[in-house]
Design a protein around this motif. Sequence first.
Motif, PDB file in Angstrom:
ATOM      1  N   VAL A   1     -10.131  -7.408  -1.119  1.00 46.81           N
ATOM      2  CA  VAL A   1      -8.995  -6.503  -1.267  1.00 46.81           C
ATOM      3  C   VAL A   1      -7.749  -7.298  -1.637  1.00 46.81           C
TER       4      VAL A   1
ATOM      5  N   ILE B   1       0.864  -1.175   0.000  1.00 44.18           N
ATOM      6  CA  ILE B   1       0.000   0.000   0.000  1.00 44.18           C
ATOM      7  C   ILE B   1       0.907   1.234   0.000  1.00 44.18           C
TER       8      ILE B   1
ATOM      9  N   GLU C   1      -7.852  -8.551  -5.192  1.00 42.56           N
ATOM     10  CA  GLU C   1      -7.657  -7.510  -6.193  1.00 42.56           C
ATOM     11  C   GLU C   1      -6.254  -6.904  -6.193  1.00 42.56           C
ATOM     12  N   ALA C   2      -5.666  -6.725  -5.011  1.00 48.29           N
ATOM     13  CA  ALA C   2      -4.454  -5.908  -4.940  1.00 48.29           C
ATOM     14  C   ALA C   2      -3.204  -6.626  -4.449  1.00 48.29           C
TER      15      ALA C   2
ATOM     16  N   GLU D   1     -11.456  -2.043   1.774  1.00 46.29           N
ATOM     17  CA  GLU D   1     -11.899  -1.825   0.404  1.00 46.29           C
ATOM     18  C   GLU D   1     -10.790  -1.195  -0.433  1.00 46.29           C
ATOM     19  N   LEU D   2     -10.850  -1.470  -1.724  1.00 47.14           N
ATOM     20  CA  LEU D   2     -10.023  -0.788  -2.709  1.00 47.14           C
ATOM     21  C   LEU D   2     -10.988  -0.270  -3.764  1.00 47.14           C
ATOM     22  N   ARG D   3     -11.129   1.057  -3.796  1.00 54.13           N
ATOM     23  CA  ARG D   3     -12.083   1.664  -4.718  1.00 54.13           C
ATOM     24  C   ARG D   3     -11.388   2.761  -5.518  1.00 54.13           C
TER      25      ARG D   3
ATOM     26  N   THR E   1      -7.910   3.613  -4.501  1.00 58.26           N
ATOM     27  CA  THR E   1      -7.705   4.098  -3.139  1.00 58.26           C
ATOM     28  C   THR E   1      -8.127   3.037  -2.135  1.00 58.26           C
ATOM     29  N   PHE E   2      -7.230   2.746  -1.187  1.00 60.16           N
ATOM     30  CA  PHE E   2      -7.542   1.793  -0.129  1.00 60.16           C
ATOM     31  C   PHE E   2      -8.310   2.503   0.978  1.00 60.16           C
ATOM     32  N   TYR E   3      -9.214   1.757   1.620  1.00 60.30           N
ATOM     33  CA  TYR E   3      -9.984   2.243   2.757  1.00 60.30           C
ATOM     34  C   TYR E   3      -9.771   1.281   3.920  1.00 60.30           C
TER      35      TYR E   3
END
Length: 159
Positions: free
Chosen positions: A124, A33, A127-128, A79-81, A84-86
């Motif tokens: 997450v 990240i 996806e990442a 989340e990754l939206r 941007t990570f949350y």
Amino acid sequence: MIELELVGVRVELPQNQPIVLLKETTGERFLPIWIGAVEATSIAFALQGVETARPMTHDLIIDVLGALTVTVERVVVTELRDGTFYAEIIMTGPTGETVVSSRPSDAIAVAVRAGVPVFADEDVLDEASILIDDADESETEVEKFKEFLDTVTPEDFAP
């Protein structure tokens, strides 16, 4: 939710962009990240046990929560939206459980100081995350991060 271990913080060259690297505790996936320099310094200081003359922001957060008899239980990268990570900081106190939205970098800095686990939502990681197939290569990367942590200074994160 998947529990993660904090591998470390480093500066990614040539952009001089700090990243925090997390790894599944029971798997092989890594979650990098990208974070800000201030948060990278804060996390690195906490990992190294560096004491500052005055509390840094994340130290202050822990002190305020303690004064209010609130305990940090865990943090979750939720989340990754849109790139941007949350994250969320989950706490308990006199009124029960409270969940506060946070940037992952701040949540991780608080988690390190509170000594609590970091988790990520499975989506997450799907996806990442990155996977390093070769176990020796994985160990080498982890060792590089640990060596970096042993030698990092605040100046390494200066813009």
